[in-house]
Design a protein around this motif. Structure first.
Motif, PDB file in Angstrom:
ATOM      1  N   ARG B  43      -8.247  31.195  42.502  1.00  0.00           N
ATOM      2  CA  ARG B  43      -7.851  31.349  41.112  1.00  0.00           C
ATOM      3  C   ARG B  43      -6.749  32.392  41.038  1.00  0.00           C
ATOM      4  O   ARG B  43      -6.858  33.457  41.630  1.00  0.00           O
ATOM      5  CB  ARG B  43      -9.030  31.814  40.255  1.00  0.00           C
ATOM      6  CG  ARG B  43     -10.091  30.754  40.124  1.00  0.00           C
ATOM      7  CD  ARG B  43     -11.374  31.329  39.567  1.00  0.00           C
ATOM      8  NE  ARG B  43     -12.388  30.293  39.511  1.00  0.00           N
ATOM      9  CZ  ARG B  43     -12.551  29.477  38.472  1.00  0.00           C
ATOM     10  NH1 ARG B  43     -11.791  29.614  37.417  1.00  0.00           N
ATOM     11  NH2 ARG B  43     -13.470  28.557  38.489  1.00  0.00           N
ATOM     12  N   PRO B  44      -5.693  32.075  40.304  1.00  0.00           N
ATOM     13  CA  PRO B  44      -4.616  33.054  40.194  1.00  0.00           C
ATOM     14  C   PRO B  44      -5.100  34.296  39.459  1.00  0.00           C
ATOM     15  O   PRO B  44      -5.862  34.205  38.505  1.00  0.00           O
ATOM     16  CB  PRO B  44      -3.555  32.319  39.374  1.00  0.00           C
ATOM     17  CG  PRO B  44      -4.309  31.266  38.641  1.00  0.00           C
ATOM     18  CD  PRO B  44      -5.449  30.873  39.534  1.00  0.00           C
ATOM     19  N   THR B  45      -4.699  35.430  39.923  1.00  0.00           N
ATOM     20  CA  THR B  45      -5.109  36.669  39.271  1.00  0.00           C
ATOM     21  C   THR B  45      -3.996  37.685  39.395  1.00  0.00           C
ATOM     22  O   THR B  45      -3.032  37.488  40.119  1.00  0.00           O
ATOM     23  CB  THR B  45      -6.402  37.208  39.895  1.00  0.00           C
ATOM     24  OG1 THR B  45      -6.817  38.357  39.167  1.00  0.00           O
ATOM     25  CG2 THR B  45      -6.198  37.595  41.348  1.00  0.00           C
ATOM     26  N   VAL B  46      -4.138  38.772  38.692  1.00  0.00           N
ATOM     27  CA  VAL B  46      -3.120  39.817  38.702  1.00  0.00           C
ATOM     28  C   VAL B  46      -3.282  40.661  39.949  1.00  0.00           C
ATOM     29  O   VAL B  46      -4.395  41.005  40.332  1.00  0.00           O
ATOM     30  CB  VAL B  46      -3.260  40.692  37.444  1.00  0.00           C
ATOM     31  CG1 VAL B  46      -2.377  41.911  37.536  1.00  0.00           C
ATOM     32  CG2 VAL B  46      -2.906  39.873  36.221  1.00  0.00           C
ATOM     33  N   PHE B  48      -3.175  44.025  41.535  1.00  0.00           N
ATOM     34  CA  PHE B  48      -3.139  45.436  41.190  1.00  0.00           C
ATOM     35  C   PHE B  48      -2.516  46.211  42.335  1.00  0.00           C
ATOM     36  O   PHE B  48      -2.595  45.789  43.489  1.00  0.00           O
ATOM     37  CB  PHE B  48      -4.550  45.953  40.925  1.00  0.00           C
ATOM     38  CG  PHE B  48      -5.092  45.498  39.612  1.00  0.00           C
ATOM     39  CD1 PHE B  48      -4.844  46.213  38.463  1.00  0.00           C
ATOM     40  CD2 PHE B  48      -5.824  44.338  39.520  1.00  0.00           C
ATOM     41  CE1 PHE B  48      -5.327  45.782  37.245  1.00  0.00           C
ATOM     42  CE2 PHE B  48      -6.312  43.900  38.313  1.00  0.00           C
ATOM     43  CZ  PHE B  48      -6.064  44.628  37.162  1.00  0.00           C
ATOM     44  N   PRO B  49      -1.916  47.337  42.015  1.00  0.00           N
ATOM     45  CA  PRO B  49      -1.412  48.182  43.094  1.00  0.00           C
ATOM     46  C   PRO B  49      -2.560  48.582  44.009  1.00  0.00           C
ATOM     47  O   PRO B  49      -3.718  48.573  43.608  1.00  0.00           O
ATOM     48  CB  PRO B  49      -0.843  49.398  42.359  1.00  0.00           C
ATOM     49  CG  PRO B  49      -0.660  48.958  40.955  1.00  0.00           C
ATOM     50  CD  PRO B  49      -1.688  47.897  40.693  1.00  0.00           C
ATOM     51  N   ILE B  51      -5.375  50.294  45.620  1.00  0.00           N
ATOM     52  CA  ILE B  51      -6.259  51.226  44.918  1.00  0.00           C
ATOM     53  C   ILE B  51      -6.068  52.649  45.418  1.00  0.00           C
ATOM     54  O   ILE B  51      -6.000  53.586  44.644  1.00  0.00           O
ATOM     55  CB  ILE B  51      -7.722  50.773  45.089  1.00  0.00           C
ATOM     56  CG1 ILE B  51      -7.949  49.489  44.296  1.00  0.00           C
ATOM     57  CG2 ILE B  51      -8.682  51.862  44.641  1.00  0.00           C
ATOM     58  CD1 ILE B  51      -9.321  48.902  44.460  1.00  0.00           C
ATOM     59  N   SER B  54      -3.140  54.447  43.904  1.00  0.00           N
ATOM     60  CA  SER B  54      -3.023  54.539  42.449  1.00  0.00           C
ATOM     61  C   SER B  54      -3.799  55.737  41.927  1.00  0.00           C
ATOM     62  O   SER B  54      -5.029  55.730  41.933  1.00  0.00           O
ATOM     63  CB  SER B  54      -3.559  53.260  41.805  1.00  0.00           C
ATOM     64  OG  SER B  54      -2.855  52.155  42.286  1.00  0.00           O
ATOM     65  N   PRO B  56      -5.605  58.196  39.362  1.00  0.00           N
ATOM     66  CA  PRO B  56      -6.222  57.958  38.049  1.00  0.00           C
ATOM     67  C   PRO B  56      -5.325  58.466  36.949  1.00  0.00           C
ATOM     68  O   PRO B  56      -4.463  59.323  37.175  1.00  0.00           O
ATOM     69  CB  PRO B  56      -7.520  58.765  38.128  1.00  0.00           C
ATOM     70  CG  PRO B  56      -7.286  59.764  39.208  1.00  0.00           C
ATOM     71  CD  PRO B  56      -6.346  59.129  40.174  1.00  0.00           C
ATOM     72  N   PRO B  57      -5.501  57.942  35.749  1.00  0.00           N
ATOM     73  CA  PRO B  57      -4.659  58.397  34.639  1.00  0.00           C
ATOM     74  C   PRO B  57      -4.729  59.908  34.474  1.00  0.00           C
ATOM     75  O   PRO B  57      -5.779  60.512  34.640  1.00  0.00           O
ATOM     76  CB  PRO B  57      -5.271  57.679  33.432  1.00  0.00           C
ATOM     77  CG  PRO B  57      -5.994  56.520  34.005  1.00  0.00           C
ATOM     78  CD  PRO B  57      -6.470  56.939  35.355  1.00  0.00           C
ATOM     79  N   PRO B  60      -4.593  63.917  29.020  1.00  0.00           N
ATOM     80  CA  PRO B  60      -3.849  63.553  27.814  1.00  0.00           C
ATOM     81  C   PRO B  60      -2.732  64.545  27.526  1.00  0.00           C
ATOM     82  O   PRO B  60      -2.892  65.758  27.693  1.00  0.00           O
ATOM     83  CB  PRO B  60      -4.919  63.586  26.717  1.00  0.00           C
ATOM     84  CG  PRO B  60      -6.021  64.417  27.285  1.00  0.00           C
ATOM     85  CD  PRO B  60      -5.988  64.211  28.753  1.00  0.00           C
TER      86      PRO B  60
END
Lengths: 262, 110
Positions: B43-46, B48-49, B51, B54, B56-57, B60
């Protein structure tokens, strides 16, 4: 453990095709039977629906995996098929919308978050939105088209209203993809003229099957996706009735989780 | 009644009922399906970079009073693709070509 909010039968034609999220005999805790605001919930056809979570998964992170984060994940990845560098507009930054912002940002997209609440937009910015549009102050379609240089590649209506649905379709560039995630009380008018002229794709997204969870869980376990960042309140079971009543009058921003002990 | 409640009530498979329902397996039910039976489906999927690459965010950012549309700092424009692209050959207008090359050479020949 967790389970998709769409619990599948595992035996119908949709399930046999791997599409348990649209099972023909699905059940939903809290809607077709008792749950989910409880300490224990029955999950039927457990062999099809239960998903094991890593030991280190916190309850706060796990609480979002049954519905909002999983729903957003499938909407962005499997349905929206978002590619790195694409512009993704998210209309409605509630629980599912904020998760969609985070998933799309992690996937490398440039995200435009649209909401009428500045607090919700603040959360969206924290979760990776590159542009935030206050739809109470400006026309969201014009703002998204201008911010994206001609329209979004993918747009999601994560609220579910005639206005957000139409705005999501109209803010797309040519051959864009609209993903309807928010549930609508009735079928809304959709600008089908634009759909034809721009060759837009209209897609629905409804939860996520249990077998698709490993990729999502890996991102959460690695700290790439952090569902707990959207949590702004924690309440006990006794406070649920008042919280639900308040949602209808004055929707808050962020996600509230419920713990048995409060 | 919430939108979701209406949605569940009106959809096929619930018989319009909200509340406890009894499900029964069809007589022709195949063997139970393993949850991971579809994990390897094509199944086609996105993508992701990676892991591990990457982060974490971040925390803020402090924000002042926000305008209606908040946009990021303008990015450096990408190199113009047109610069690397060979320019299309332009043919001389016939009137000028005739002046330069003479009437014989500038005339279209069949």
């Amino acid at each position: 453990m967790t389970a998709p909010f769409v619990c599948a039968c595992g035996r119908c034609a949709a399930c046999a095709a791997g599409d348990q999220q649209v099972c023909e005999r699905q059940t939903q805790p809290g809607f077709t039977h008792w749950g989910s605001f409880a300490e224990y919930v029955t999950v039927e056809h457990a062999e099809v629906n239960l998903v094991r979570l890593p030991e280190e998964t916190t309850f706060a992170a796990g609480a979002g995996l049954g519905c909002r984060v999983a729903t957003a994940f499938r909407a962005v990845t499997a349905q929206g098929r978002v590619a790195p560098g694409e512009w993704v507009a998210v209309h409605g930054c509630g629980g599912v919308g904020l998760a969609a912002v985070a998933v799309a940002a992690v996937a490398g997209a440039r995200v435009v978050a649209v909401d009428v609440s500045p607090t919700a937009l603040d959360l969206a910015a924290e979760l990776g939105a590159a542009v935030c549009v206050d739809a109470s102050a400006v026309d969201p379609v014009t703002a998204v088209v201008e911010a994206t240089g001609g329209g979004a590649h993918v747009s999601l209506d994560t609220l579910g209203s005639p206005a957000t649905c139409a705005a999501s379709v109209r803010c797309l560039r040519r051959r864009g993809r609209h993903v309807q995630v928010g549930l609508l009380p009735s079928d809304p008018p959709v600008p089908m003229g634009r759909v034809v002229a721009y060759e837009l794709a209209l897609l629905g997204s409804h939860g996520m099957p249990a077998h698709a969870y490993p990729e999502l869980i890996a991102l959460v376990a690695a700290g790439v996706l952090r569902p707990e960042l959207a949590i702004t309140a924690t309440i006990g079971l006794d406070a649920v009735p008042a919280a639900l009543t308040a949602m209808g009058a004055a929707p808050g921003s962020g996600v509230t989780i419920i713990t048995p002990s409060g | 009644m919430t939108a979701h409640t209406r949605w569940v009530r009106d959809r096929p498979g619930t018989d319009g009922k909200i509340g406890p329902v009894t499900t029964s397996s069809p007589a022709t039910a195949p063997d139970a399906l393993a949850t991971d039976a579809f994990a390897t489906a094509d199944r086609p999927t996105v993508q992701f970079p990676a892991i591990q690459d990457s982060p974490p965010p971040g925390p803020p950012a402090q924000q002042a009073a926000q305008p209606a549309v908040r946009t990021p700092t303008p990015q450096t424009p990408a190199p113009q693709a047109a610069a690397a692209r060979p320019r299309p050959r332009k043919s001389l207008p016939r009137r000028i070509a005739r002046k330069i090359l003479g009437p014989g050479l500038a005339t279209k020949r069949d």
